[in-house]
Design an enzyme around this catalytic site. Structure first.
Site, short mmCIF file in Angstrom:
data_model
loop_
_atom_site.label_atom_id
_atom_site.label_comp_id
_atom_site.label_asym_id
_atom_site.label_seq_id
_atom_site.Cartn_x
_atom_site.Cartn_y
_atom_site.Cartn_z
CB CYS A 175 -19.85 -2.16 5.15
SG CYS A 175 -21.42 -3.06 5.13
CD GLU A 191 -15.09 0.84 5.37
OE1 GLU A 191 -14.11 0.07 5.34
OE2 GLU A 191 -16.26 0.44 5.38
CE LYS A 200 -11.70 -14.15 14.33
NZ LYS A 200 -12.02 -13.16 15.36
#
Ligand code: NAD
Length: 492
Positions: A295, A395, A186
């Site tokens: 990331c 983040e 997905k």
């Protein structure tokens, strides 16, 4: 100069982009669709099918149907097919890079130079590894003839984020396929296009029907249905820690092994014994890379007090020179953020950080390259101040860094290790003994020396704590993670 839309890409974008199940492109049970936007100008790029539990069920069944034949191939035979797949991807590399740049908004030069070739190399790496791996290892045990036998798990599920769709797709599925598993993917509903295009190329390259299946859909419907599916034997998720915890929970409940590759808040510790200007430029590059939507990148800059002012000045100069523009413009160094949602998130973080007392070194805010007023652009930003500031702790996932000063090595290590993230940090010093010492003390899956964002196949990459769980990617260990060990023993 703008990268031109190729015939292949315009044909692909103008036809309905559908799920890929059992070797067929399908609209899905309910026929639901959604628009995928071009972040560079806010226009509609494509209309994609949107599926949920029904399509996931069908895809898992198709993957199980394909599993016996795929897993029965010899490693060599599978490796040959994966090499053919890599060649087909390479043949269409220009189209893939263009699709990635249009869909994510990333600079076309980066998509061409990194995302696509590095993704393709991953297939080759795991194909070759699988051809040379040992699947049966004899065990030297008194009075028992024994061996460890490694076999694939069956069907593996994958949920991916939107920032490096093509590269991450291959980081995820290449080791599983090489080990003899079949997969259901997905992709992110925000950037599904290169994954669908790659699925078509897999079929053209001779990957058998049902070995790779793909369902486009929202996380809470299609993603959750896949992660909780009782016929999935292994799960892999790349995305935010919040969703990662949900996936981990459901896999724990079903006792399905899972890999979680999650967010980070990478620190760069810069000592006072190196070329300040060169380092400042590299750090500026680390936050403009993929518009900061990376990331592991360096978003906390810990700078020795002796060079702090100089480094700040040089970094501001470098960031001010960064050419912001449409992803497909060959001059662009930093494209837009991926979506309006992401732009709002970044701007909200900056406002909250300032409200909490951060010093503004470079303010950031909206950017509006002429002719692209409806795109999702922001300027790079630099803040400084307390390590407790929200912009230093969380983040942001945009072109932004938070600066802190340090006096000595212990001070720096303490600041790095204050957060629960544990993905990647770097240390910058010409004293390589000190650099190695600090690299070991920084608690994370990866410590880089005199560079940030260091990737190669064979170099394990993964996170700990809030940043990941389950063994990581890109290494021989990753390949063996997709094989279940089985002890076979006969008393003598
Ligand atoms: P996200 O967690 O919001 O979404 C990731 C994927 O999960 C998407 O496909 C989404 O549809 C799906 N999802 C959302 N809710 C779900 C649910 N309840 N059940 C199942 N699936 C669900 O993350 P994002 O915004 O797409 O990506 C950004 C995040 O990804 C950042 O935190 C970034 O650091 C992280 N990331 C980590 C790595 C790594 O290798 N460690 C790599 C890239 C991105």
């Amino acid at each position: 100069m703008n990268a031109q839309l190729t015939q292949n890409v315009s044909k692909f974008l103008s036809s309905p982009v559908q799920h890929f199940i059992g070797g067929q492109f399908k609209p899905g049970a309910g026929g639901a669709t959604a628009r995928v936007l071009n972040p560079s100008d806010g226009s509609t790029l494509a209309t994609v099918a949107m599926g949920g539990a029904a399509e996931i069920d069908e895809a898992v069944a198709a993957a199980w149907k394909a599993y016996p034949a795929w897993s029965a191939l010899s490693p060599n035979e599978r490796a040959v097919k994966l090499h053919r797949f890599a060649e087909q991807l390479e043949k269409y590399a220009a189209d893939l890079a263009l699709i990635e740049s249009l869909d994510v908004g990333k600079a076309i030069t980066a998509a061409e130079g990194f995302d696509v070739p590095f993704g393709i190399e991953c297939l080759r790496y795991f194909a070759d590894l699988s051809a040379h791996a040992h699947y049966d290892v004899p065990l030297a045990i008194k009075n028992i003839e024994a061996r460890t036998h490694s076999a694939p798990y069956g069907v593996c599920g994958y949920v991916f984020p939107w920032n490096f769709p093509f590269t991450l797709l291959l980081w995820g599925i290449a080791p599983a396929l090489a080990a003899g598993n079949t997969v259901v993917v997905k992709p992110s509903e925000v950037t599904p296009l290169s994954s669908v295009f790659a699925a078509r190329l897999a079929a053209e390259a001779g990957i058998p029907d049902g070995v790779i299946n793909l369902v486009i859909g929202e996380g809470p419907s299609a993603g959750a249905a896949l992660a909780s599916h009782r016929k999935i034997k292994r799960m892999s998720f790349t995305g935010s820690p919040d969703v990662g915890k949900k996936i981990g929970e459901v896999c724990g409940r079903n006792l399905v092994p899972c890999k979680l590759e999650l967010g980070g808040k990478g620190a760069a510790v810069v000592f006072d014994d190196l070329d300040v200007e060169a380092t400042a430029k590299k750090l500026a590059g680390a936050i403009t890379l993929n518009t900061g939507q990376v990331c592991c990148t360096a978003t906390r800059w810990l700078v020795h007090e002796k060079i702090y002012d100089e480094l700040v000045n040089k970094a501001v100069a470098a960031l001010k020179e960064t050419k912001i523009g449409a992803g497909t413009d060959r001059e662009t160094q930093m494209g837009p953020l991926v979506s309006e949602t992401q732009r709002r998130r970044v701007l909200r973080y900056l406002e909250d950080g300032v409200r909490q007392g951060a010093e503004v070194i470079l303010p950031g805010g909206n950017a509006v390259p002429s002719g692209h007023e409806n795109g999702f652009y922001v300027q790079p930003s630099l803040l400084a101040g307390s390590p407790e500031n929200v912009c230093c702790r969380e983040e942001i996932f945009g072109p932004s860094a938070f600066l802190l000063k340090f006096k000595d090595e212990n001070d720096a290590v303490d600041l790095v290790n204050r957060l629960d993230y544990g993905l990647a940090n770097s240390v910058w010093s010409s004293d390589l003994k000190r650099a190695a010492r600090v690299a070991e003390k920084m608690v994370a899956g990866n410590s880089w020396i005199n560079a940030h964002n260091v990737f190669a196949y064979g170099l394990p990459y993964g996170g700990i704590n809030l940043s990941g769980f389950g063994g990581g990617v890109n290494s021989p260990q990753t390949f063996f993670d997709y094989l279940r060990p089985q002890t076979i023993a006969r008393p003598l």
